[in-house]
Design an enzyme around this catalytic site. Sequence first.
Site, PDB file in Angstrom:
ATOM      1  N   SER A 186       0.850  -1.191   0.000  1.00 38.51           N
ATOM      2  CA  SER A 186       0.000   0.000   0.000  1.00 38.51           C
ATOM      3  C   SER A 186       0.880   1.233   0.000  1.00 38.51           C
ATOM      4  O   SER A 186       2.021   1.204   0.495  1.00 38.51           O
ATOM      5  CB  SER A 186      -0.899   0.015   1.241  1.00 38.51           C
ATOM      6  OG  SER A 186      -1.564   1.258   1.380  1.00 38.51           O
TER       7      SER A 186
ATOM      8  N   TYR B 267      -1.384  -0.422  10.352  1.00 34.22           N
ATOM      9  CA  TYR B 267      -1.533  -0.783   8.946  1.00 34.22           C
ATOM     10  C   TYR B 267      -0.353  -0.270   8.135  1.00 34.22           C
ATOM     11  O   TYR B 267       0.230  -0.989   7.323  1.00 34.22           O
ATOM     12  CB  TYR B 267      -2.840  -0.207   8.410  1.00 34.22           C
ATOM     13  CG  TYR B 267      -3.118  -0.518   6.953  1.00 34.22           C
ATOM     14  CD1 TYR B 267      -3.695  -1.734   6.592  1.00 34.22           C
ATOM     15  CD2 TYR B 267      -2.815   0.399   5.956  1.00 34.22           C
ATOM     16  CE1 TYR B 267      -3.954  -2.024   5.261  1.00 34.22           C
ATOM     17  CE2 TYR B 267      -3.073   0.124   4.629  1.00 34.22           C
ATOM     18  CZ  TYR B 267      -3.638  -1.099   4.279  1.00 34.22           C
ATOM     19  OH  TYR B 267      -3.884  -1.383   2.961  1.00 34.22           O
TER      20      TYR B 267
END
Length: 278
Positions: A139, A152
């Site tokens: 990501s 995350y």
Amino acid sequence: MSSVAVVTGAGGGIGLEIARAVVAAGGSVVVGDLNPDRGRHAVAELGASDRVRFERVDVAEEADVERLVDAAVTTFGRIDAMFNNAGIGGAFGPITEQSVADWDATFAVNVRSVFLGTKHAARQMIGQGSTGAIVNTASIAGLSGGGGPQAYSAAKAAVISLTRTTAVELAPHRIRVNAVCPGAIYTELLHRGRPELTDRWREEIQPWPDRGRPEMIAEVATWLASDAARFVTGEAVTADGGLMAAAPRLMDHDLPHLQRMTGIAYGNTGKDPDVRRL
């Protein structure tokens, strides 16, 4: 596109679109997902029943991941591509309030799963004595601060690092390892039932005017696994509509809201989120 692929988190979103691309290219695929309802729906949607198999898998558990890879070999005779795609949004809230359990659960699903998928897919590929490709879904949150919650973001940064180190290790075996780093992609994992989130980011921050869609990331991921990318390894390819170029601070939009709660989100696994208001 490689002929036999395993895709984790393939019950929906990016994973389903990767599996769809494999099937469309004439390949076979093992769909791995923790949520059996989503997994069975994905198989029905993909069609080509002789070339698609579903396996329920907890990607944080080694026995499950080993069984997933074995399913590809048992059913289709080999494995050519491993897509370590499964992930959850994970722990959120102020760093001073997050629990160790939520933090560890985020890393188990988002990082340990990539380690396990790489380990067992590489073992099989080496045993076959053939080339192979491993593609990890990272990501843009792993590339800079402000692209996602702390756990995350740290987990996705670890995925990028693991991608590079294993690419170096596995290169002599002609196994390529790459990552794709999506930006704001219109999936349930991102908008959490609030589709206006991604539209707001697209309208206010993302330079490219189109909404990011899962198939756009699947196209990059399957290209990385294809012979067209045969000299590409150890890369983290960004596909974000220019968000990184614009120096995004996506979490600034949600920060006041998130500072009032903590907990963990499990994405599309079928497990309910645990939210504690502060």
